[in-house]
Every structure is written in C-alpha cells, then in structure tokens.
Design a protein around this motif. Structure first.
Motif, PDB file in Angstrom:
ATOM      1  N   ALA A  46       0.299  -1.591  -0.119  1.00 55.36           N
ATOM      2  CA  ALA A  46       0.269   0.164  -0.056  1.00 55.36           C
ATOM      3  C   ALA A  46       1.046   1.412   0.077  1.00 55.36           C
ATOM      4  O   ALA A  46       0.615   2.028  -0.697  1.00 55.36           O
ATOM      5  CB  ALA A  46      -1.158   0.220   1.587  1.00 55.36           C
ATOM      6  N   ASN A  47       2.489   1.436   0.606  1.00 54.36           N
ATOM      7  CA  ASN A  47       2.900   2.410   0.419  1.00 54.36           C
ATOM      8  C   ASN A  47       4.185   2.525  -1.078  1.00 54.36           C
ATOM      9  O   ASN A  47       4.815   3.162  -0.788  1.00 54.36           O
ATOM     10  CB  ASN A  47       3.643   2.034   1.412  1.00 54.36           C
ATOM     11  N   SER A 116      -2.679   5.178  -2.766  1.00 48.68           N
ATOM     12  CA  SER A 116      -2.862   6.449  -2.115  1.00 48.68           C
ATOM     13  C   SER A 116      -1.706   7.858  -1.519  1.00 48.68           C
ATOM     14  O   SER A 116      -0.805   6.803  -1.458  1.00 48.68           O
ATOM     15  CB  SER A 116      -3.713   6.042  -0.469  1.00 48.68           C
ATOM     16  N   GLU A 118      -2.009   9.072   0.973  1.00 50.65           N
ATOM     17  CA  GLU A 118      -1.609   8.983   2.204  1.00 50.65           C
ATOM     18  C   GLU A 118      -0.699   8.704   2.783  1.00 50.65           C
ATOM     19  O   GLU A 118      -0.111   8.361   3.589  1.00 50.65           O
ATOM     20  CB  GLU A 118      -2.635   9.149   3.243  1.00 50.65           C
ATOM     21  N   ASN A 119      -0.712   7.044   1.601  1.00 47.32           N
ATOM     22  CA  ASN A 119       1.039   6.113   1.533  1.00 47.32           C
ATOM     23  C   ASN A 119       1.951   6.139   1.162  1.00 47.32           C
ATOM     24  O   ASN A 119       3.390   6.336   1.574  1.00 47.32           O
ATOM     25  CB  ASN A 119       0.342   4.565   1.292  1.00 47.32           C
ATOM     26  N   THR A 209       8.217   8.286   7.115  1.00 47.72           N
ATOM     27  CA  THR A 209       7.723   6.945   6.182  1.00 47.72           C
ATOM     28  C   THR A 209       8.439   6.259   7.851  1.00 47.72           C
ATOM     29  O   THR A 209       8.917   6.633   8.775  1.00 47.72           O
ATOM     30  CB  THR A 209       9.151   5.763   5.410  1.00 47.72           C
ATOM     31  N   SER A 210       7.247   4.959   7.817  1.00 51.69           N
ATOM     32  CA  SER A 210       7.067   4.097   9.217  1.00 51.69           C
ATOM     33  C   SER A 210       7.836   3.213   9.190  1.00 51.69           C
ATOM     34  O   SER A 210       8.412   2.564   9.976  1.00 51.69           O
ATOM     35  CB  SER A 210       5.781   4.122   8.932  1.00 51.69           C
TER      36      SER A 210
END
Length: 293
Positions: A46-47, A116, A118-119, A209-210
């Motif tokens: 998703a990222n 997305s 947001e991602n 980023t996570s």
C-alpha cells in the motif's frame, strides 16, 4: 487538451543499449515502480514498495544481471533521487546484508499506479513552517497555450500534477524565484503534464515513512534535480488560495517534489495561477491581476 509527447505508462523499461548501464537500469526501474509492477505480476504494498528480490528476478533486471551492490549505488547516487530503498523492519536489528529479500524499494513519485497519496506522500498544511506559498511548474510555449485554453494544468493519466518551490539553478542562471523564502527546486513536465524525466525535486524536505530509510539524504535546500532543458515557461501557483478557495490538497514526496491531485476533474485551475513567466528572462506572459481586469 490532447496529450502530446506520448504516454509514459506503456512499457518504457527496456532502455537504450547505447545509454550508460546505470541509466538503463534507472529507466527500467522507474517504469516498473511507477507504472508496470501490476502488469508484470509483481506485488506492491500500500506504500508503493516492492521486495527487492522480486525486482532482481524481474525479466529486465535478470537480463541486465543487476547486482544488489549496483542497485544500492544507483539508488544512493541517482541525481533526481527518484527511489527509496529500505531494509525490512525485521532485519534492521542486524548489520546490512546482501540478501535482496531483506530490502524494499519504491519510486518516490510519478506514479500512474493507484497508490493512496496518504501512504506515499507527506501532506502540506498551512501551519507548516516551510509552507510553500507559491510553487512552480515548468513547461513549454506550445503546452502553455493549451493549458491556458483548457483552463489549467491537468494530471492526465498520472496521480498528480508536479510542482516545486523554486527553479533549479543549473537551468536558470538568472534564478527566477517566486518569493525570497522559497529557495528549493521544481520539476518540469513537458506539455503541461508530469513525467519521470521532467520531475522537479528539491532538498531533504520529504515525506516521513514508517519504515527506516537508508538513502536519499541531501542538504535541506539543495537543488538535486531540475526541469527539462527545453522548459521555457514557468507557471507559478498560489497554494494557499487553491486550498482556501478551491479545497485542493497538496503533498510533498520523499525527494521533495510538490504534488496535488487537483480538483475533482484532476485540474489545477487557472484561478489558482498567480503568474506565468519565461524561464531565465522573467518576462511576464500572464498574471492573475491583469487577467481579472
């Protein structure tokens, strides 16, 4: 407005055998990560990341016999900082290794694939200390005429229209700027739309980023990429007005590109354009104030 210059979403990953090897690899990777992963049967999260092992096994990388060490070098030294390559979270406790499956990679922006915002990107807020009150899009004379007639910049098949907060010094010795506090960079897209070879990037003001990042470190205001050399027209957009009056959302990529999806029709309206200039000379082609008279 018809899209001249051809789409970038078809398979452009083969490269040109006459080009330097690193350019061939970079172009192939740009195409796959921005446009082709789904069609090539490569899983993307998703990222926007894919596993490097899948990239290395991809037919075009296999044919080029790309090594992991070579890939690290290309990602870290890419002039436009197009890519982010990170270790899997489960492998970050130990020293770097040479197992491709322990790494993820993505393109920082320029996607036609459905990812997305947001991602992928960091939202730009009016309260940000580095809020870009004006951003700039570079294009050419013919495209500017079409943009004006059609009512604004269109994202076309891409997810976003691309901008930056200043003009790359290497392409504009006169340093045409929007405001004294906007000194970063920009990307120009031929024919008024974004593509990977025209991406404008700025310094290390990218999206968080996570996952831990191991590359793409640059000075905060250093211009690391620029417009196409044939960009002749600068379109300056008032970000605050577009947000307040038009409800546009704005984003910043890991490599500093400024992006927006535009309105419901994928357009950044001429209503939000502040002025249009010739690159280098600063000659004014259009201003909002004059157009309203």
């Amino acid at each position: 407005m018809a899209r001249r210059g051809g789409g970038r979403s078809k398979d452009k990953g083969s490269g040109n055998s006459a080009e330097p090897r690193d350019v061939q690899i970079s172009k192939a990777m740009s195409w796959l990560l921005r446009h082709g992963a789904k069609g090539e049967g490569i899983k993307m999260d998703a990222n926007g990341y894919i596993n490097v092992a899948d990239l290395m096994a991809w037919r075009k990388f296999h044919n080029l016999s790309v090594t992991l060490s070579e890939l690290h070098t290309i990602v870290d030294t890419n002039a436009k900082q197009r890519f982010s390559m990170i270790p899997l979270p489960s492998t970050t406790s130990g020293p770097p290794d040479d197992d491709p499956s322990h790494y993820l990679i993505r393109a920082n922006q320029g996607h036609s694939l459905a990812i997305s915002s947001e991602n992928l990107l960091k939202p730009i807020l009016a309260t940000d200390p580095d809020f870009p009150s004006l951003v700039v899009h570079g294009t050419n004379d013919e495209a500017w005429n079409g943009i004006r007639k059609s009512g604004g910049l269109k994202r076309m098949s891409r997810r976003h229209v691309h901008f930056a907060t200043g003009v790359p010094e290497s392409l504009d010795k006169d340093r045409v700027t929007g405001e004294s506090n906007n000194t970063s960079t920009q990307k120009a897209a031929k024919n008024g739309i974004s593509n990977e070879r025209g991406d404008i990037v700025i310094g290390n003001q990218g999206a968080e980023t996570s996952l831990p990042s191991t590359s793409n470190s640059t000075e905060a205001t250093k211009v690391i990429s620029g417009m196409r050399a044939n960009a002749t027209v600068l379109i300056w957009v008032d970000v605050a007005r577009s947000m307040d009056e038009g409800g546009l959302k704005w984003w910043r990529s890991d490599n500093g590109v400024i992006l927006t999806e535009g309105d419901a029709h994928g357009t950044v309206s001429m209503d939000w354009v502040d002025r249009v200039e010739m690159k280098g000379t600063g000659k004014t082609l259009w201003t909002r104030a004059e157009d309203r008279k």
